[in-house]
Scaffold this active site. Structure first.
Site, PDB file in Angstrom:
ATOM      1  N   GLU A  82      -0.460   3.770  14.213  1.00  0.00           N
ATOM      2  CA  GLU A  82      -0.555   4.393  12.892  1.00  0.00           C
ATOM      3  C   GLU A  82      -0.175   5.880  12.935  1.00  0.00           C
ATOM      4  O   GLU A  82       0.147   6.461  11.902  1.00  0.00           O
ATOM      5  CB  GLU A  82      -1.977   4.262  12.343  1.00  0.00           C
ATOM      6  CG  GLU A  82      -2.369   2.836  12.030  1.00  0.00           C
ATOM      7  CD  GLU A  82      -3.790   2.728  11.524  1.00  0.00           C
ATOM      8  OE1 GLU A  82      -3.966   2.228  10.395  1.00  0.00           O
ATOM      9  OE2 GLU A  82      -4.721   3.159  12.245  1.00  0.00           O
TER      10      GLU A  82
ATOM     11  N   TYR B 109       0.024  14.280 -16.186  1.00  0.00           N
ATOM     12  CA  TYR B 109      -0.056  13.264 -15.136  1.00  0.00           C
ATOM     13  C   TYR B 109       1.138  13.299 -14.190  1.00  0.00           C
ATOM     14  O   TYR B 109       1.022  12.915 -13.030  1.00  0.00           O
ATOM     15  CB  TYR B 109      -0.296  11.854 -15.688  1.00  0.00           C
ATOM     16  CG  TYR B 109       0.513  11.475 -16.888  1.00  0.00           C
ATOM     17  CD1 TYR B 109       1.838  11.097 -16.787  1.00  0.00           C
ATOM     18  CD2 TYR B 109      -0.067  11.481 -18.152  1.00  0.00           C
ATOM     19  CE1 TYR B 109       2.565  10.745 -17.896  1.00  0.00           C
ATOM     20  CE2 TYR B 109       0.656  11.121 -19.275  1.00  0.00           C
ATOM     21  CZ  TYR B 109       1.978  10.761 -19.143  1.00  0.00           C
ATOM     22  OH  TYR B 109       2.714  10.411 -20.246  1.00  0.00           O
TER      23      TYR B 109
ATOM     24  N   GLU C 211     -11.106   7.950   4.019  1.00  0.00           N
ATOM     25  CA  GLU C 211     -12.216   8.666   3.414  1.00  0.00           C
ATOM     26  C   GLU C 211     -11.920  10.163   3.303  1.00  0.00           C
ATOM     27  O   GLU C 211     -12.183  10.777   2.268  1.00  0.00           O
ATOM     28  CB  GLU C 211     -13.507   8.448   4.223  1.00  0.00           C
ATOM     29  CG  GLU C 211     -14.069   7.052   4.140  1.00  0.00           C
ATOM     30  CD  GLU C 211     -13.456   6.042   5.112  1.00  0.00           C
ATOM     31  OE1 GLU C 211     -14.063   4.975   5.292  1.00  0.00           O
ATOM     32  OE2 GLU C 211     -12.370   6.291   5.669  1.00  0.00           O
TER      33      GLU C 211
ATOM     34  N   LYS D 130      -4.252   0.631   1.356  1.00  0.00           N
ATOM     35  CA  LYS D 130      -3.446   0.770   2.574  1.00  0.00           C
ATOM     36  C   LYS D 130      -2.960  -0.634   2.961  1.00  0.00           C
ATOM     37  O   LYS D 130      -3.570  -1.326   3.763  1.00  0.00           O
ATOM     38  CB  LYS D 130      -4.332   1.390   3.668  1.00  0.00           C
ATOM     39  CG  LYS D 130      -3.624   1.839   4.904  1.00  0.00           C
ATOM     40  CD  LYS D 130      -4.629   2.539   5.819  1.00  0.00           C
ATOM     41  CE  LYS D 130      -4.006   2.865   7.146  1.00  0.00           C
ATOM     42  NZ  LYS D 130      -5.009   3.365   8.101  1.00  0.00           N
TER      43      LYS D 130
END
Length: 118
Positions: free
Chosen positions: A21, A53, A73, A99
């Site tokens: 990763e 936005y 997180e 993810k």
């Protein structure tokens, strides 16, 4: 309270705890609800009286692509903090981050957090 939302915002990041990763970017998908009163904008019909936005989307993409967090997180917390700090009209943010390549046996994994202005 009113909600301005961004759904399915796609970008890529180096994120994760495993070596694979940390080697290449992987896709992340964001759904964002921003709570704020829109009455002034509805009356004035002026973007200055609301949250843009497109601008928020661009800021999040830039933040995510520059980040190197290990945990979703930490990234989610940084995004909510950014929105609440940079867009003072927003009173709370609900953020879902997905993810999709993290666990091959699933469509996606992720988390949902909600943060409020102080």
């Amino acid at each position: 309270m009113d909600i301005i939302f961004i759904q399915g915002l796609k970008t890529q990041a180096i994120i994760g705890i495993y070596d694979w990763e940390r080697e290449k970017r992987q896709p992340l998908i964001f759904d964002i609800d921003m709570r704020l009163p829109i009455g002034d904008a509805a009356k004035s019909d002026a973007i200055k009286d609301t949250v843009d936005y497109k601008q928020v989307s661009d800021e999040i993409i830039q933040l995510v692509e520059a980040s190197r967090f290990e945990l979703l997180e930490s990234l989610a917390e940084a995004i909510c903090e950014h929105i609440l700090k940079q867009h003072r009209a927003v009173t709370s943010v609900r953020l879902k981050v997905s993810k999709p390549q993290a666990v091959s046996e699933t469509d996606t994994v992720g988390l949902i957090i909600e943060r409020h202005s102080a």
